[in-house]
Write a protein that holds these residues in place. Structure first.
Motif, mmCIF file in Angstrom:
data_model
loop_
_atom_site.group_PDB
_atom_site.id
_atom_site.type_symbol
_atom_site.label_atom_id
_atom_site.label_comp_id
_atom_site.label_asym_id
_atom_site.label_seq_id
_atom_site.Cartn_x
_atom_site.Cartn_y
_atom_site.Cartn_z
ATOM 1 N N GLU A 150 0.775 -1.232 0.000
ATOM 2 C CA GLU A 150 0.000 0.000 0.000
ATOM 3 C C GLU A 150 0.815 1.296 0.000
ATOM 4 O O GLU A 150 0.478 2.227 -0.748
ATOM 5 C CB GLU A 150 -0.982 -0.006 1.184
ATOM 6 C CG GLU A 150 -1.984 -1.139 1.165
ATOM 7 C CD GLU A 150 -1.411 -2.480 1.619
ATOM 8 O OE1 GLU A 150 -0.248 -2.505 2.071
ATOM 9 O OE2 GLU A 150 -2.121 -3.497 1.510
ATOM 10 N N PRO A 151 1.907 1.409 0.775
ATOM 11 C CA PRO A 151 2.632 2.679 0.759
ATOM 12 C C PRO A 151 3.308 3.004 -0.569
ATOM 13 O O PRO A 151 3.555 4.170 -0.874
ATOM 14 C CB PRO A 151 3.675 2.498 1.866
ATOM 15 C CG PRO A 151 3.107 1.428 2.748
ATOM 16 C CD PRO A 151 2.408 0.506 1.804
ATOM 17 N N LYS A 152 3.632 1.990 -1.374
ATOM 18 C CA LYS A 152 4.351 2.211 -2.627
ATOM 19 C C LYS A 152 3.953 1.113 -3.617
ATOM 20 O O LYS A 152 4.763 0.279 -4.005
ATOM 21 C CB LYS A 152 5.860 2.189 -2.366
ATOM 22 C CG LYS A 152 6.693 2.979 -3.375
ATOM 23 C CD LYS A 152 8.137 3.063 -2.900
ATOM 24 C CE LYS A 152 8.984 3.901 -3.842
ATOM 25 N NZ LYS A 152 10.404 3.959 -3.408
ATOM 26 N N PRO A 153 2.694 1.084 -4.035
ATOM 27 C CA PRO A 153 2.163 -0.079 -4.753
ATOM 28 C C PRO A 153 2.592 -0.171 -6.208
ATOM 29 O O PRO A 153 2.775 0.841 -6.899
ATOM 30 C CB PRO A 153 0.653 0.130 -4.656
ATOM 31 C CG PRO A 153 0.496 1.621 -4.596
ATOM 32 C CD PRO A 153 1.669 2.112 -3.792
ATOM 33 N N ALA A 154 2.721 -1.409 -6.675
ATOM 34 C CA ALA A 154 2.817 -1.676 -8.108
ATOM 35 C C ALA A 154 1.443 -1.445 -8.719
ATOM 36 O O ALA A 154 0.429 -1.382 -8.011
ATOM 37 C CB ALA A 154 3.259 -3.116 -8.337
ATOM 38 N N THR A 155 1.376 -1.306 -10.024
ATOM 39 C CA THR A 155 0.096 -1.109 -10.678
ATOM 40 C C THR A 155 -0.690 -2.428 -10.693
ATOM 41 O O THR A 155 -0.115 -3.509 -10.582
ATOM 42 C CB THR A 155 0.278 -0.627 -12.121
ATOM 43 O OG1 THR A 155 0.896 -1.685 -12.895
ATOM 44 C CG2 THR A 155 1.162 0.613 -12.183
ATOM 45 N N SER A 156 -2.001 -2.313 -10.842
ATOM 46 C CA SER A 156 -2.826 -3.522 -10.908
ATOM 47 C C SER A 156 -2.439 -4.370 -12.105
ATOM 48 O O SER A 156 -2.482 -5.608 -12.048
ATOM 49 C CB SER A 156 -4.307 -3.149 -10.968
ATOM 50 O OG SER A 156 -4.586 -2.326 -12.092
ATOM 51 N N GLN A 157 -2.031 -3.730 -13.206
ATOM 52 C CA GLN A 157 -1.611 -4.474 -14.401
ATOM 53 C C GLN A 157 -0.342 -5.278 -14.123
ATOM 54 O O GLN A 157 -0.223 -6.439 -14.552
ATOM 55 C CB GLN A 157 -1.380 -3.517 -15.581
ATOM 56 C CG GLN A 157 -2.652 -2.858 -16.106
ATOM 57 C CD GLN A 157 -3.013 -1.593 -15.347
ATOM 58 O OE1 GLN A 157 -2.372 -1.250 -14.335
ATOM 59 N NE2 GLN A 157 -4.033 -0.897 -15.800
ATOM 60 N N GLU A 158 0.608 -4.686 -13.395
ATOM 61 C CA GLU A 158 1.844 -5.403 -13.054
ATOM 62 C C GLU A 158 1.553 -6.598 -12.152
ATOM 63 O O GLU A 158 2.132 -7.685 -12.332
ATOM 64 C CB GLU A 158 2.830 -4.445 -12.372
ATOM 65 C CG GLU A 158 3.450 -3.434 -13.315
ATOM 66 C CD GLU A 158 4.271 -2.383 -12.604
ATOM 67 O OE1 GLU A 158 5.338 -1.993 -13.126
ATOM 68 O OE2 GLU A 158 3.859 -1.931 -11.507
ATOM 69 N N ILE A 159 0.670 -6.414 -11.197
ATOM 70 C CA ILE A 159 0.330 -7.501 -10.279
ATOM 71 C C ILE A 159 -0.383 -8.624 -11.017
ATOM 72 O O ILE A 159 -0.057 -9.810 -10.848
ATOM 73 C CB ILE A 159 -0.528 -6.962 -9.116
ATOM 74 C CG1 ILE A 159 0.280 -5.960 -8.290
ATOM 75 C CG2 ILE A 159 -1.022 -8.107 -8.231
ATOM 76 C CD1 ILE A 159 -0.543 -5.171 -7.295
ATOM 77 N N GLU A 160 -1.357 -8.271 -11.841
ATOM 78 C CA GLU A 160 -2.110 -9.278 -12.595
ATOM 79 C C GLU A 160 -1.206 -10.033 -13.562
ATOM 80 O O GLU A 160 -1.332 -11.260 -13.722
ATOM 81 C CB GLU A 160 -3.258 -8.616 -13.362
ATOM 82 C CG GLU A 160 -4.398 -8.118 -12.504
ATOM 83 C CD GLU A 160 -5.299 -9.244 -12.009
ATOM 84 O OE1 GLU A 160 -5.111 -10.392 -12.446
ATOM 85 O OE2 GLU A 160 -6.185 -8.960 -11.187
ATOM 86 N N ARG A 161 -0.280 -9.324 -14.192
ATOM 87 C CA ARG A 161 0.588 -9.984 -15.163
ATOM 88 C C ARG A 161 1.537 -10.961 -14.485
ATOM 89 O O ARG A 161 1.793 -12.055 -14.992
ATOM 90 C CB ARG A 161 1.378 -8.948 -15.966
ATOM 91 C CG ARG A 161 2.061 -9.557 -17.188
ATOM 92 C CD ARG A 161 2.695 -8.504 -18.060
ATOM 93 N NE ARG A 161 3.273 -9.120 -19.247
ATOM 94 C CZ ARG A 161 4.063 -8.483 -20.103
ATOM 95 N NH1 ARG A 161 4.344 -7.199 -19.919
ATOM 96 N NH2 ARG A 161 4.554 -9.106 -21.148
ATOM 97 N N LEU A 162 2.051 -10.581 -13.315
ATOM 98 C CA LEU A 162 2.908 -11.501 -12.572
ATOM 99 C C LEU A 162 2.116 -12.736 -12.156
ATOM 100 O O LEU A 162 2.593 -13.878 -12.292
ATOM 101 C CB LEU A 162 3.486 -10.810 -11.334
ATOM 102 C CG LEU A 162 4.304 -11.708 -10.393
ATOM 103 C CD1 LEU A 162 5.494 -12.325 -11.117
ATOM 104 C CD2 LEU A 162 4.761 -10.926 -9.163
ATOM 105 N N ALA A 163 0.899 -12.540 -11.669
ATOM 106 C CA ALA A 163 0.065 -13.666 -11.255
ATOM 107 C C ALA A 163 -0.237 -14.583 -12.436
ATOM 108 O O ALA A 163 -0.194 -15.817 -12.309
ATOM 109 C CB ALA A 163 -1.234 -13.155 -10.636
#
Length: 305
Positions: A150-163
């Protein structure tokens, strides 16, 4: 052009992530590790996984971070005792990227966030250990959870792509808007068993077979749940149920902290029970048993001179 992912720490868990991701045709995997022997074996023969999964992967491994090109994604899998040194050395690799911690405990993301632009909170249950240079034995499967730090988040696209990449590689991965629940579930599981095993020499199953230590496990869980409630975190599972089911399924398991103490290596007590103590202090919750675990393990470490 393949997407580059760098795994920082290619030991047990990092090696599993690197080997699985390297199976994907659109991913180029690099690994940074301090063991020259492990790195040389990976470069010469590939990174091999045995046990629950059987595969060999071509991974570019290095001991010098300056030899690794810019990567869009990083996965940090070193022990909490090495987080600062590892990420400060590797930071230039991720100047424009996002970095995910899959480490034990809490507090690692805060350290990583001091050095990279965007951070992913990660939790993983697969287990393994290095059995020879370049060879990881996978003990068992389990899901991985990822979400924003939360203090320094990756983008939702980056998270989804890694998953997506992890799922396609064979490592079950779940995205959460708030991954703290998964992180604290594993934290309580580890913090309520690892130090007790390290202090007694008992395996996980033996610990849960002896009434006095069962009582301590239950009390440590109770204290941890009080902190979770104060922080407003919703757990993924009941940590007590996980403790006792794991004791039956893997009775002879020697937790990593027990292995570290036996080898006179620094433990991860600061990110396990120490993390709970820090969070409890911030939330105004009393956790005397977790505080005692920290003091006792520190005392053991001090006895080594």
């Amino acid at each position: 052009m393949p997407r580059r992912i760098c795994v920082v720490g290619a030991g047990a868990i990092g090696g599993l992530f690197a080997a699985h991701l390297a199976q994907l045709p659109d991913v180029e995997v690099w690994a940074l590790d301090t063991s020259a022997e492990h790195v040389a074996a990976i470069n010469a023969e590939g990174l091999r996984v045995t046990g629950h999964a059987e595969l060999t992967a071509r991974v570019q491994a290095r001991t010098d971070p300056s030899e690794i090109p810019q990567c869009q994604v990083g996965i940090v899998a070193v022990k909490g005792t090495a987080t600062e040194a590892a990420i400060s050395a590797a930071a230039p690799i991720f100047a424009g990227g996002a970095v995910c911690s899959v480490q034990n405990g809490i507090g690692n993301e805060e350290v990583i966030a001091e050095h990279v632009p965007r951070v992913i909170r990660g939790v993983t249950l697969p287990a393994g250990h290095v059995v020879a240079p370049g060879v990881i034995h996978m003990v068992g499967p389990g899901p991985t959870w990822v979400g924003p730090f939360e203090p320094k988040p990756a983008t939702s696209q980056e998270i989804e792509r890694l998953a997506t990449s992890l799922n396609e590689s064979g490592l079950e991965t779940r995205v959460r808007a708030d991954a703290r629940g998964a992180q604290w579930t594993k934290l309580l599981f580890n913090a309520c068993t690892n130090p007790l095993c390290a202090l007694t020499g008992l395996t996980h199953g033996e610990l849960c077979d002896y009434p006095p230590t069962i009582h301590l496990v239950d009390e440590l869980v109770r204290e941890g749940l009080a902190v979770v409630d104060a922080l407003g975190i919703e757990l993924e599972d009941d940590p007590a149920e996980l403790v006792y089911s794991a004791a039956k399924a893997n009775y002879r398991h020697r937790p990593s902290m027990l292995q570290d103490v036996a080898a006179h290596r620094a433990t991860e007590i600061a990110t396990l029970n120490g993390g709970i103590v820090r969070a409890a202090d911030g939330a105004g919750v009393d956790v005397p048993l977790h505080r005692a675990m920290v003091d006792l393990i520190r005392g053991v470490e001090r006895s080594w001179g």
